[in-house]
Design an enzyme around this catalytic site. Sequence first.
Site: not given
Length: 239
Positions: A8, A129
Amino acid sequence: MILYPAIDLKDGKCVRLLRGVMSAATVFGDDPAAQAAKFEAAGCTWLHLVDLNGAFAGAPVNGAAVEAILARCSVPAQLGGGIRDMATIEMWLSRGLARVILGTIAVENPDLVREAARAFPGKVAVGIDARKGFVATKGWAEETTVQVTDLARSFEDAGVAAIIYTDIDRDGAMQGPNIEATEALARAVSIPVIASGGVSRMEDLIALRDTGVIAGAISGRALYDGAIDLTAALQALRS
């Protein structure tokens, strides 16, 4: 089942967020390409990259870090975050990315997802998500009334390569993945489903694998913390 080590990216560094909160970022390294090379040396067959700044900005922000990873590693990589138009999709795929992950636009512009999947077979995934079964967009900052399964089923005939399903409340929390919800989604659609969020120990990976229907799992913090040994995990999943 494929294990995808996660990198990330925030401000050019490797970080992990806690439940998607940008201010709750832990920095694990300032050389993402070196981290990617370590994952590759451990035997991974894919990399999972996220441009966190890009997810909020709606356009690529950590492009230099992504390109450094692509230049250094030979294993395929998928990228999500800030990819919201055809020009950006084409740009990333032309630079060697194996797969783009489309999240926000899957809700806001599903026709673009279909167009991209037709134009680039096998190279377009949908990122879903969710909090409590409902889809969140724009770097998880905005919640919708769209249900996860409904969104996934809407792409059944689109030719997308995979669905990356993230339970936001589990992400970075080291509390285990939402196996029940992920398995239910995988059984509801024919598209391969990749689990993300909360994978924090070997037992999580084995449990996901043993559902028999989950195609992959993404893990980040547990690999950085050493809670999961990547080489051992890869060997276990191959056996």
